[in-house]
Design a protein around this motif. Structure first.
Motif, PDB file in Angstrom:
ATOM      1  N   GLU A   1      45.435 -72.550  34.701  1.00 51.22           N
ATOM      2  CA  GLU A   1      46.199 -71.580  35.476  1.00 51.22           C
ATOM      3  C   GLU A   1      47.695 -71.738  35.198  1.00 51.22           C
ATOM      4  N   LEU A   2      48.165 -72.968  35.045  1.00 52.46           N
ATOM      5  CA  LEU A   2      49.571 -73.188  34.690  1.00 52.46           C
ATOM      6  C   LEU A   2      49.872 -72.579  33.329  1.00 52.46           C
ATOM      7  N   SER A   3      48.918 -72.677  32.429  1.00 45.22           N
ATOM      8  CA  SER A   3      49.087 -72.081  31.105  1.00 45.22           C
ATOM      9  C   SER A   3      49.130 -70.561  31.192  1.00 45.22           C
ATOM     10  N   ALA A   4      48.241 -69.991  32.015  1.00 43.82           N
ATOM     11  CA  ALA A   4      48.197 -68.536  32.183  1.00 43.82           C
ATOM     12  C   ALA A   4      49.490 -68.009  32.796  1.00 43.82           C
ATOM     13  N   LEU A   5      50.123 -68.820  33.644  1.00 43.76           N
ATOM     14  CA  LEU A   5      51.381 -68.428  34.285  1.00 43.76           C
ATOM     15  C   LEU A   5      52.598 -68.788  33.434  1.00 43.76           C
ATOM     16  N   ASP A   6      52.333 -69.282  32.210  1.00 46.17           N
ATOM     17  CA  ASP A   6      53.376 -69.613  31.234  1.00 46.17           C
ATOM     18  C   ASP A   6      54.283 -70.756  31.690  1.00 46.17           C
ATOM     19  N   ILE A   7      53.742 -71.651  32.496  1.00 45.15           N
ATOM     20  CA  ILE A   7      54.491 -72.837  32.910  1.00 45.15           C
ATOM     21  C   ILE A   7      54.172 -73.991  31.974  1.00 45.15           C
ATOM     22  N   CYS A   8      52.954 -73.985  31.452  1.00 45.29           N
ATOM     23  CA  CYS A   8      52.530 -74.971  30.456  1.00 45.29           C
ATOM     24  C   CYS A   8      52.161 -74.261  29.170  1.00 45.29           C
ATOM     25  N   GLU A   9      52.239 -74.978  28.084  1.00 44.21           N
ATOM     26  CA  GLU A   9      51.660 -74.487  26.841  1.00 44.21           C
ATOM     27  C   GLU A   9      50.476 -75.389  26.506  1.00 44.21           C
ATOM     28  N   LYS A  10      49.435 -74.806  25.977  1.00 42.13           N
ATOM     29  CA  LYS A  10      48.275 -75.613  25.616  1.00 42.13           C
ATOM     30  C   LYS A  10      48.063 -75.545  24.110  1.00 42.13           C
ATOM     31  N   LYS A  11      47.621 -76.653  23.571  1.00 40.24           N
ATOM     32  CA  LYS A  11      47.423 -76.752  22.134  1.00 40.24           C
ATOM     33  C   LYS A  11      46.047 -77.333  21.869  1.00 40.24           C
ATOM     34  N   GLU A  12      45.318 -76.669  21.004  1.00 40.88           N
ATOM     35  CA  GLU A  12      43.978 -77.146  20.664  1.00 40.88           C
ATOM     36  C   GLU A  12      44.086 -78.266  19.638  1.00 40.88           C
ATOM     37  N   VAL A  13      43.449 -79.353  19.917  1.00 39.54           N
ATOM     38  CA  VAL A  13      43.437 -80.502  18.998  1.00 39.54           C
ATOM     39  C   VAL A  13      41.989 -80.936  18.785  1.00 39.54           C
ATOM     40  N   TYR A  14      41.800 -81.746  17.780  1.00 41.23           N
ATOM     41  CA  TYR A  14      40.444 -82.193  17.438  1.00 41.23           C
ATOM     42  C   TYR A  14      40.360 -83.706  17.472  1.00 41.23           C
TER      43      TYR A  14
ATOM     44  N   TYR B   1      47.995 -80.236  27.204  1.00 41.07           N
ATOM     45  CA  TYR B   1      48.925 -79.371  27.929  1.00 41.07           C
ATOM     46  C   TYR B   1      50.299 -80.023  27.994  1.00 41.07           C
ATOM     47  N   LYS B   2      51.306 -79.200  27.758  1.00 47.73           N
ATOM     48  CA  LYS B   2      52.687 -79.672  27.777  1.00 47.73           C
ATOM     49  C   LYS B   2      53.515 -78.742  28.650  1.00 47.73           C
ATOM     50  N   LEU B   3      54.361 -79.326  29.463  1.00 51.58           N
ATOM     51  CA  LEU B   3      55.198 -78.545  30.367  1.00 51.58           C
ATOM     52  C   LEU B   3      56.233 -77.744  29.578  1.00 51.58           C
ATOM     53  N   LYS B   4      56.334 -76.453  29.867  1.00 53.36           N
ATOM     54  CA  LYS B   4      57.321 -75.596  29.207  1.00 53.36           C
ATOM     55  C   LYS B   4      58.566 -75.421  30.057  1.00 53.36           C
ATOM     56  N   LYS B   5      58.381 -75.432  31.376  1.00 49.90           N
ATOM     57  CA  LYS B   5      59.493 -75.178  32.284  1.00 49.90           C
ATOM     58  C   LYS B   5      59.630 -76.330  33.275  1.00 49.90           C
ATOM     59  N   TYR B   6      60.792 -76.912  33.307  1.00 51.28           N
ATOM     60  CA  TYR B   6      61.047 -77.991  34.259  1.00 51.28           C
ATOM     61  C   TYR B   6      61.646 -77.449  35.553  1.00 51.28           C
ATOM     62  N   GLN B   7      62.044 -76.213  35.515  1.00 52.69           N
ATOM     63  CA  GLN B   7      62.550 -75.553  36.717  1.00 52.69           C
ATOM     64  C   GLN B   7      61.992 -74.130  36.759  1.00 52.69           C
ATOM     65  N   PHE B   8      61.555 -73.735  37.912  1.00 46.13           N
ATOM     66  CA  PHE B   8      61.140 -72.345  38.082  1.00 46.13           C
ATOM     67  C   PHE B   8      61.298 -71.979  39.544  1.00 46.13           C
ATOM     68  N   SER B   9      61.517 -70.704  39.790  1.00 45.24           N
ATOM     69  CA  SER B   9      61.682 -70.220  41.158  1.00 45.24           C
ATOM     70  C   SER B   9      60.673 -69.112  41.403  1.00 45.24           C
ATOM     71  N   ILE B  10      60.372 -68.885  42.664  1.00 46.97           N
ATOM     72  CA  ILE B  10      59.447 -67.827  43.040  1.00 46.97           C
ATOM     73  C   ILE B  10      60.226 -66.736  43.750  1.00 46.97           C
ATOM     74  N   ASP B  11      60.375 -65.622  43.070  1.00 45.78           N
ATOM     75  CA  ASP B  11      61.033 -64.454  43.644  1.00 45.78           C
ATOM     76  C   ASP B  11      59.956 -63.428  43.961  1.00 45.78           C
ATOM     77  N   VAL B  12      59.838 -63.083  45.219  1.00 45.50           N
ATOM     78  CA  VAL B  12      58.788 -62.160  45.641  1.00 45.50           C
ATOM     79  C   VAL B  12      59.285 -60.723  45.548  1.00 45.50           C
ATOM     80  N   ASP B  13      58.634 -59.932  44.705  1.00 43.48           N
ATOM     81  CA  ASP B  13      58.971 -58.521  44.569  1.00 43.48           C
ATOM     82  C   ASP B  13      57.965 -57.700  45.369  1.00 43.48           C
ATOM     83  N   LEU B  14      58.279 -57.467  46.637  1.00 39.50           N
ATOM     84  CA  LEU B  14      57.363 -56.737  47.505  1.00 39.50           C
ATOM     85  C   LEU B  14      57.234 -55.275  47.111  1.00 39.50           C
TER      86      LEU B  14
END
Length: 202
Positions: A53-66, A75-88
């Protein structure tokens, strides 16, 4: 951020283990669902779903390895800061910007399983009780109405009367256009519960 995204994010952040997984993501270069699960004592699917879910929300990136020819994701963190702005405003029913639904003719359905309660002032409906099911399984659902909805239902044509368009009923009831969304909402509820019936479009 659209409201559905906010819900998804809020759901993730409400998990009791959310802070622990974020701590791992901050302190590790990258991590697998299995590593996170065993580190925190979680079921692997729980960790997997959270990271996905973090990957789907673009907060993490996932990489396939073998590993030994077996693929898995890290999984690797892409964003160390993020805010939630509610657009009603994203909740606005865009289709309401046209008059098509307001031209739909409606009236109360004959023998509808509903009771309209008139307010003490006698000029609007204060609530509508809908009876769902039959016999011992019958349930009742009482809906308290806004003043605008109450005035609208007070002017809803009876089963034996000629159906009117939603727009015409609003005009008869003296309801301003700013209340159109709440009117459409109650009409939808009554329609879903077979309290009203449709005539022809105007």
């Amino acid at each position: 951020m659209e409201f559905k995204q906010v819900q998804r994010m809020a759901n993730l952040l409400s998990k009791p283990f959310a802070g622990d997984i974020f701590k791992l993501l901050v302190n590790y270069r990258d991590i697998s669902a299995s590593e996170a699960a065993t580190r925190l004592g979680l079921h692997i699917k729980t960790a997997q779903d959270f990271l996905e879910e973090l990957s789907a929300l673009d907060i993490c990136e996932k990489k396939e390895v073998y590993e030994k020819k077996r693929p898995y994701y890290r999984y690797k963190l892409k964003k160390y800061q993020f805010s939630i702005d509610v657009d009603l405003s994203s909740l606005t029913d865009k289709s309401s910007q046209t008059d098509s639904r307001f031209l739909m003719k409606i009236r109360e359905r004959k023998n509808a399983n509903a009771v309209f309660t008139v307010a003490r002032s006698g000029d609007y409906i204060s609530s509508v009780t809908i009876f769902i099911g039959e016999g011992r399984k019958k349930k009742e659902r009482k809906i308290s109405l806004t003043k605008a909805q109450g005035k609208f239902l007070y002017h809803l044509p009876f089963p034996t009367a000629q159906p009117l368009t939603i727009k015409e009923i609003m005009q008869q009831a003296g309801i301003e256009s700013e209340h159109q969304m709440e009117i459409l909402d109650i009409v939808e509820v009554l329609d879903e519960n077979n309290v009203i019936e449709h005539g022809l479009r105007g």
